[in-house]
Design an enzyme around this catalytic site. Structure first.
Site, mmCIF file in Angstrom:
data_model
loop_
_atom_site.group_PDB
_atom_site.id
_atom_site.type_symbol
_atom_site.label_atom_id
_atom_site.label_comp_id
_atom_site.label_asym_id
_atom_site.label_seq_id
_atom_site.Cartn_x
_atom_site.Cartn_y
_atom_site.Cartn_z
ATOM 1 N N ALA A 251 3.064 -0.814 4.866
ATOM 2 C CA ALA A 251 2.561 -0.875 6.247
ATOM 3 C C ALA A 251 2.074 -2.270 6.642
ATOM 4 O O ALA A 251 2.054 -2.604 7.833
ATOM 5 C CB ALA A 251 1.443 0.146 6.427
ATOM 6 N N ARG B 47 7.059 0.666 13.583
ATOM 7 C CA ARG B 47 7.675 0.100 12.366
ATOM 8 C C ARG B 47 8.799 -0.879 12.692
ATOM 9 O O ARG B 47 9.441 -1.427 11.810
ATOM 10 C CB ARG B 47 8.233 1.222 11.479
ATOM 11 C CG ARG B 47 7.166 2.142 10.928
ATOM 12 C CD ARG B 47 7.757 3.181 9.984
ATOM 13 N NE ARG B 47 6.906 4.349 9.936
ATOM 14 C CZ ARG B 47 5.804 4.463 9.174
ATOM 15 N NH1 ARG B 47 5.459 3.479 8.377
ATOM 16 N NH2 ARG B 47 5.062 5.554 9.216
ATOM 17 N N TYR C 192 11.048 9.104 1.498
ATOM 18 C CA TYR C 192 11.090 8.076 0.454
ATOM 19 C C TYR C 192 11.779 8.530 -0.829
ATOM 20 O O TYR C 192 11.920 7.735 -1.766
ATOM 21 C CB TYR C 192 9.664 7.604 0.141
ATOM 22 C CG TYR C 192 8.987 6.966 1.334
ATOM 23 C CD1 TYR C 192 9.492 5.793 1.890
ATOM 24 C CD2 TYR C 192 7.861 7.539 1.925
ATOM 25 C CE1 TYR C 192 8.896 5.210 3.001
ATOM 26 C CE2 TYR C 192 7.246 6.964 3.024
ATOM 27 C CZ TYR C 192 7.769 5.804 3.561
ATOM 28 O OH TYR C 192 7.184 5.217 4.660
ATOM 29 N N HIS D 49 3.984 -4.516 9.078
ATOM 30 C CA HIS D 49 3.905 -4.382 10.531
ATOM 31 C C HIS D 49 2.601 -4.923 11.110
ATOM 32 O O HIS D 49 2.400 -4.871 12.323
ATOM 33 C CB HIS D 49 4.073 -2.899 10.913
ATOM 34 C CG HIS D 49 5.162 -2.210 10.148
ATOM 35 N ND1 HIS D 49 6.479 -2.603 10.228
ATOM 36 C CD2 HIS D 49 5.133 -1.180 9.247
ATOM 37 C CE1 HIS D 49 7.215 -1.835 9.411
ATOM 38 N NE2 HIS D 49 6.413 -0.970 8.805
ATOM 39 N N ARG E 292 5.029 11.121 -2.381
ATOM 40 C CA ARG E 292 4.737 10.748 -0.998
ATOM 41 C C ARG E 292 5.947 11.014 -0.095
ATOM 42 O O ARG E 292 7.005 10.418 -0.284
ATOM 43 C CB ARG E 292 4.407 9.252 -0.952
ATOM 44 C CG ARG E 292 4.201 8.711 0.430
ATOM 45 C CD ARG E 292 4.165 7.189 0.433
ATOM 46 N NE ARG E 292 3.937 6.697 1.771
ATOM 47 C CZ ARG E 292 4.160 5.448 2.168
ATOM 48 N NH1 ARG E 292 4.599 4.551 1.305
ATOM 49 N NH2 ARG E 292 3.930 5.092 3.403
ATOM 50 N N GLU F 71 12.842 -9.355 2.118
ATOM 51 C CA GLU F 71 12.041 -8.206 2.561
ATOM 52 C C GLU F 71 12.828 -6.918 2.264
ATOM 53 O O GLU F 71 14.027 -6.849 2.540
ATOM 54 C CB GLU F 71 11.788 -8.326 4.071
ATOM 55 C CG GLU F 71 11.075 -7.131 4.675
ATOM 56 C CD GLU F 71 10.887 -7.269 6.188
ATOM 57 O OE1 GLU F 71 11.206 -8.345 6.754
ATOM 58 O OE2 GLU F 71 10.420 -6.291 6.796
ATOM 59 N N ASP G 52 1.904 -15.853 6.800
ATOM 60 C CA ASP G 52 1.472 -17.226 6.513
ATOM 61 C C ASP G 52 1.647 -17.578 5.036
ATOM 62 O O ASP G 52 2.031 -18.702 4.704
ATOM 63 C CB ASP G 52 0.001 -17.419 6.909
ATOM 64 C CG ASP G 52 -0.194 -17.509 8.413
ATOM 65 O OD1 ASP G 52 0.806 -17.612 9.146
ATOM 66 O OD2 ASP G 52 -1.362 -17.479 8.859
ATOM 67 N N PRO H 43 0.788 -1.227 0.000
ATOM 68 C CA PRO H 43 0.000 0.000 0.000
ATOM 69 C C PRO H 43 0.826 1.286 0.000
ATOM 70 O O PRO H 43 1.874 1.364 0.637
ATOM 71 C CB PRO H 43 -0.820 -0.109 1.291
ATOM 72 C CG PRO H 43 -0.055 -1.038 2.153
ATOM 73 C CD PRO H 43 0.593 -2.019 1.216
ATOM 74 N N ASN H 44 0.300 2.230 -0.741
ATOM 75 C CA ASN H 44 0.831 3.605 -0.829
ATOM 76 C C ASN H 44 2.119 3.732 -1.635
ATOM 77 O O ASN H 44 2.583 4.852 -1.884
ATOM 78 C CB ASN H 44 1.030 4.216 0.581
ATOM 79 C CG ASN H 44 -0.274 4.263 1.352
ATOM 80 O OD1 ASN H 44 -1.266 4.777 0.833
ATOM 81 N ND2 ASN H 44 -0.298 3.719 2.550
ATOM 82 N N ASN I 180 8.216 -5.504 -0.788
ATOM 83 C CA ASN I 180 8.060 -4.340 0.080
ATOM 84 C C ASN I 180 6.580 -4.286 0.415
ATOM 85 O O ASN I 180 5.772 -3.800 -0.383
ATOM 86 C CB ASN I 180 8.509 -3.061 -0.610
ATOM 87 C CG ASN I 180 8.415 -1.865 0.318
ATOM 88 O OD1 ASN I 180 7.856 -1.965 1.419
ATOM 89 N ND2 ASN I 180 8.938 -0.722 -0.108
ATOM 90 N N HIS J 78 12.733 -2.485 2.293
ATOM 91 C CA HIS J 78 12.132 -1.179 2.589
ATOM 92 C C HIS J 78 13.043 -0.086 2.054
ATOM 93 O O HIS J 78 14.279 -0.203 2.133
ATOM 94 C CB HIS J 78 11.941 -0.977 4.099
ATOM 95 C CG HIS J 78 11.080 -2.040 4.698
ATOM 96 N ND1 HIS J 78 9.719 -2.065 4.544
ATOM 97 C CD2 HIS J 78 11.400 -3.152 5.402
ATOM 98 C CE1 HIS J 78 9.238 -3.131 5.141
ATOM 99 N NE2 HIS J 78 10.231 -3.818 5.671
ATOM 100 N N LEU J 79 12.432 0.954 1.545
ATOM 101 C CA LEU J 79 13.210 2.109 1.098
ATOM 102 C C LEU J 79 13.881 2.781 2.286
ATOM 103 O O LEU J 79 15.069 3.124 2.241
ATOM 104 C CB LEU J 79 12.277 3.115 0.407
ATOM 105 C CG LEU J 79 11.632 2.624 -0.899
ATOM 106 C CD1 LEU J 79 10.295 3.312 -1.107
ATOM 107 C CD2 LEU J 79 12.554 2.861 -2.060
ATOM 108 N N SER J 80 13.099 2.998 3.324
ATOM 109 C CA SER J 80 13.604 3.704 4.507
ATOM 110 C C SER J 80 14.181 2.709 5.507
ATOM 111 O O SER J 80 13.874 1.505 5.456
ATOM 112 C CB SER J 80 12.469 4.500 5.160
ATOM 113 O OG SER J 80 11.456 3.612 5.619
ATOM 114 N N ARG K 186 12.906 4.805 12.629
ATOM 115 C CA ARG K 186 11.643 5.535 12.598
ATOM 116 C C ARG K 186 10.762 5.156 13.803
ATOM 117 O O ARG K 186 11.263 4.665 14.809
ATOM 118 C CB ARG K 186 10.962 5.266 11.254
ATOM 119 C CG ARG K 186 11.839 5.732 10.069
ATOM 120 C CD ARG K 186 11.173 5.468 8.739
ATOM 121 N NE ARG K 186 9.918 6.213 8.615
ATOM 122 C CZ ARG K 186 8.999 5.937 7.681
ATOM 123 N NH1 ARG K 186 9.189 4.957 6.810
ATOM 124 N NH2 ARG K 186 7.883 6.652 7.635
#
Ligand code: DQA
Length: 149
Positions: free
Chosen positions: A77, A111, A23, A80, A18, A98, A87, A10-11, A74, A100-102, A107
């Site tokens: 949200a 997170r 990001y 988390h 954003r 896995e 599963d 999402p997002n 990625n 993540h950009l950040s 943070r």
């Protein structure tokens, strides 16, 4: 065809506008382009997908079982919050990285917990769009060293 699925949650469709201070200004389309080029040098094709819907990510993970050698994800949200993604990755059993950009550990504390990490082969975060390319390199070396590619 040696296929890797790159799944985005999402997002992430809003990348570029954003929270650019977190990001950056690259769009998801430009990240896809960079991933395709990187994958090509490693000898892989990519199927790059984004959805804001948790169940669609679950479906994409299931689909990967039949069509891909591994997954870069990625989950945004949902990282988390989602037992369903945990599963699904466990059920499919494909090597999964896995991303993540950040740097999520720098943070907010909400997170700092990931439902993906315990079922992922590894985690790359904090390198902006480069995180995806590093994940592809990592996944490629796992697939090659285990004789799967
Ligand atoms: C993110 C980090 C998550 O905490 C956040 O919810 C995102 C993006 C990242 O790429 O840094 O949507 O996954």
């Amino acid at each position: 065809m040696k296929m890797i699925y790159i799944l985005n949650g999402p997002n992430l469709n809003l990348l570029g506008t954003r929270e650019p201070e977190i990001y950056g200004t690259d769009t998801l389309a430009s990240i896809e382009k960079a991933c395709a080029a990187k994958a090509k040098t490693l000898g892989f094709d990519i199927d790059f997908r984004q959805t804001n819907i948790e169940g669609e990510l679950v479906n994409h993970i299931h689909h990967a079982r039949e069509h891909a050698l591994g997954i870069v994800i990625n989950a945004g949200a949902y990282t988390h919050t989602s037992v369903a993604l945990h599963d699904a990755i466990k059920a499919v059993g494909l090597p999964t990285i896995e991303v993540h950009l950040s740097n999520v550990y720098k943070r907010e504390s909400f997170r700092h917990h990931s439902y993906i990490s315990p079922v992922a082969h590894g985690l790359i975060c904090g390198f902006g769009p480069k995180s995806y390319e590093l994940a592809l390199e990592g996944l490629s070396s796992i697939l090659k060293s285990t004789g799967k590619a």
